[in-house]
Design a protein around this motif. Structure first.
Motif, short mmCIF file in Angstrom:
data_model
loop_
_atom_site.label_atom_id
_atom_site.label_comp_id
_atom_site.label_asym_id
_atom_site.label_seq_id
_atom_site.Cartn_x
_atom_site.Cartn_y
_atom_site.Cartn_z
N SER A 192 -34.88 57.91 25.76
CA SER A 192 -35.02 56.70 26.59
C SER A 192 -34.67 55.42 25.81
CB SER A 192 -36.43 56.61 27.15
OG SER A 192 -37.35 56.38 26.10
N LEU A 193 -34.37 55.55 24.51
CA LEU A 193 -34.05 54.36 23.70
C LEU A 193 -32.71 53.74 24.09
CD1 LEU A 193 -35.04 55.35 20.04
CD2 LEU A 193 -36.17 53.74 21.57
N ILE A 194 -31.81 54.54 24.61
CA ILE A 194 -30.47 54.02 24.90
C ILE A 194 -30.03 54.43 26.30
CG2 ILE A 194 -29.36 56.05 23.83
CD1 ILE A 194 -27.05 54.14 22.99
N LYS A 195 -29.40 53.47 26.98
CA LYS A 195 -28.80 53.79 28.28
C LYS A 195 -27.62 52.84 28.53
CE LYS A 195 -31.61 51.00 31.40
NZ LYS A 195 -32.43 50.98 32.59
N VAL A 196 -26.72 53.28 29.38
CA VAL A 196 -25.57 52.45 29.73
C VAL A 196 -26.05 51.43 30.75
CG1 VAL A 196 -23.28 52.44 30.81
CG2 VAL A 196 -23.93 54.33 29.32
N SER A 197 -25.92 50.16 30.43
CA SER A 197 -26.39 49.13 31.35
C SER A 197 -25.28 48.64 32.28
CB SER A 197 -26.99 47.95 30.59
OG SER A 197 -26.02 47.33 29.78
N ASP A 198 -24.05 48.61 31.77
CA ASP A 198 -22.95 48.11 32.62
C ASP A 198 -21.60 48.61 32.11
OD1 ASP A 198 -21.75 46.77 34.67
OD2 ASP A 198 -22.10 44.75 33.89
N VAL A 199 -20.70 48.79 33.04
CA VAL A 199 -19.33 49.18 32.70
C VAL A 199 -18.42 48.10 33.29
CG1 VAL A 199 -17.52 50.92 32.99
CG2 VAL A 199 -19.89 51.64 32.72
N HIS A 200 -17.69 47.42 32.41
CA HIS A 200 -16.78 46.35 32.86
C HIS A 200 -15.40 46.95 33.11
CE1 HIS A 200 -19.70 43.26 31.80
NE2 HIS A 200 -19.95 43.98 30.71
N LEU A 201 -14.93 46.74 34.32
CA LEU A 201 -13.60 47.26 34.59
C LEU A 201 -12.66 46.19 35.07
CD1 LEU A 201 -13.98 48.39 38.06
CD2 LEU A 201 -15.47 49.64 36.59
N GLY A 202 -11.38 46.46 34.83
CA GLY A 202 -10.33 45.57 35.28
C GLY A 202 -9.33 46.39 36.07
N VAL A 203 -8.32 45.71 36.54
CA VAL A 203 -7.26 46.39 37.29
C VAL A 203 -5.93 46.01 36.68
CG1 VAL A 203 -6.14 46.61 39.55
CG2 VAL A 203 -8.61 46.45 39.42
N LYS A 204 -5.07 47.00 36.51
CA LYS A 204 -3.75 46.76 35.94
C LYS A 204 -2.72 47.33 36.90
CE LYS A 204 -1.13 47.76 31.73
NZ LYS A 204 -1.09 48.57 30.52
N LYS A 205 -1.60 46.64 37.01
CA LYS A 205 -0.53 47.16 37.86
C LYS A 205 0.51 47.83 36.99
CE LYS A 205 0.02 45.03 42.33
NZ LYS A 205 0.87 44.22 43.18
N GLY A 208 3.91 48.85 40.17
CA GLY A 208 3.45 48.56 41.53
C GLY A 208 2.21 49.33 41.96
N VAL A 209 1.61 50.10 41.05
CA VAL A 209 0.41 50.88 41.39
C VAL A 209 -0.79 50.26 40.67
CG1 VAL A 209 -0.65 53.16 41.33
CG2 VAL A 209 1.82 52.97 41.54
N ARG A 210 -1.82 49.95 41.45
CA ARG A 210 -3.04 49.37 40.87
C ARG A 210 -3.89 50.49 40.29
NH1 ARG A 210 -4.69 44.27 42.84
NH2 ARG A 210 -6.83 44.97 43.00
N VAL A 211 -4.19 50.40 39.00
CA VAL A 211 -5.01 51.43 38.34
C VAL A 211 -6.22 50.77 37.67
CG1 VAL A 211 -3.16 53.10 37.98
CG2 VAL A 211 -3.57 51.35 36.26
N PRO A 212 -7.35 51.50 37.60
CA PRO A 212 -8.54 50.94 36.95
C PRO A 212 -8.36 50.92 35.43
CG PRO A 212 -8.94 53.20 37.60
CD PRO A 212 -7.58 52.84 38.11
N LEU A 213 -8.98 49.95 34.83
CA LEU A 213 -8.86 49.76 33.39
C LEU A 213 -10.26 49.53 32.83
CD1 LEU A 213 -6.36 49.46 31.50
CD2 LEU A 213 -6.69 47.00 31.69
N LEU A 214 -10.63 50.31 31.84
CA LEU A 214 -11.94 50.13 31.21
C LEU A 214 -11.84 49.00 30.20
CD1 LEU A 214 -14.86 51.15 30.74
CD2 LEU A 214 -13.92 52.65 28.98
N GLU A 215 -12.64 47.96 30.43
CA GLU A 215 -12.61 46.83 29.51
C GLU A 215 -13.71 46.93 28.46
OE1 GLU A 215 -12.65 43.37 32.06
OE2 GLU A 215 -10.48 43.51 32.39
N PHE A 248 -11.99 57.24 33.19
CA PHE A 248 -11.04 56.22 33.64
C PHE A 248 -9.60 56.71 33.51
CE2 PHE A 248 -14.49 53.32 33.80
CZ PHE A 248 -14.07 52.29 34.63
N ILE A 249 -9.31 57.38 32.39
CA ILE A 249 -7.95 57.91 32.17
C ILE A 249 -7.61 58.95 33.24
CG2 ILE A 249 -6.61 59.41 30.62
CD1 ILE A 249 -6.44 56.65 29.61
N VAL A 250 -8.58 59.81 33.57
CA VAL A 250 -8.35 60.84 34.60
C VAL A 250 -8.10 60.18 35.96
CG1 VAL A 250 -9.46 62.75 35.86
CG2 VAL A 250 -9.56 62.67 33.37
#
Length: 201
Positions: A74-87, A90-97, A134-136
């Motif tokens: 319980s000491l560690i947990k993921v609090s937030d994942v920041h994502l962006g979008v890249k073209k 012409g295809v919009r894909v998610p990007l892990l920031e 994200f890559i998948v």
């Protein structure tokens, strides 16, 4: 796919316009397809590299397996994942920031020395696993777009462009035949009129 047309000049002009659009668009779509193909290949390489890294990190985790029984998860947990979008082509894909972790405070004196290393290992493991997801997702989107683009290239190249060319050829032949018939009928009428005039004179 049969192309509907009529044997007249208006239909001829419309078909020529449609054919021009497709001939002009085809190289652009082909470029998009090759760009997507390269990006899919690169993405597959990235996914394989991440798989290898994840496997390596899991082995490091398992090497400390005996110690993990004392670890407070319980000491560690993921609090937030920041994502962006890249073209990409012409295809919009998610990007892990970035991935934010929430680490609960713990006593450095009472906790075992390896807790800090354990937290770093878990952070790294979680980050790699999220990055792999994200890559998948990116790979799936790109693969789908590539298939659609390939279908469009094939449709233009193998069906529509030859179809329009064939329709144009048919209309032109029909119009030429009509013109030849018209000219020959005029000649026949002219020769009849001349014969009539000769007969009258």
């Amino acid at each position: 796919m049969a192309i509907k047309f009529q044997y007249n000049k208006t239909s001829l002009q419309q078909l020529e316009k449609q054919l021009k659009v497709r001939v002009r668009t085809l190289p652009i779509i082909k470029n998009k397809e090759s760009a997507l193909r390269m990006e899919v290949k690169r993405c597959k390489g990235d996914a394989a590299a991440l798989d290898a890294r994840l496997e390596k990190e899991i082995q490091a985790y398992e090497a400390m397996f005996a110690l993990w029984n004392e670890f407070d998860a319980s000491l560690i947990k993921v609090s937030d994942v920041h994502l962006g979008v890249k073209k990409i082509a012409g295809v919009r894909v998610p990007l892990l920031e970035n991935v934010d972790f929430e680490i609960r405070p713990y006593s450095l004196f009472n906790a075992p020395k390896w807790y800090a290393d354990g937290l770093n290992l878990l952070k790294s493991l979680a980050h790699t696993a999220i990055e792999r997801e994200f890559i998948v997702a990116k790979l799936n989107l790109l693969e789908h777009a590539r298939k659609k683009t390939t279908q469009k290239v094939n449709l233009f190249e193998k069906v529509q462009i030859p179809g329009y060319q064939d329709a144009l050829r048919k209309i032109k032949r029909f119009m030429e035949d009509e013109e030849n018939l018209s000219k020959s009928s005029q000649k026949i009428m002219k020769s009849h009129q001349e014969k009539r005039k000769e007969a009258e004179a």
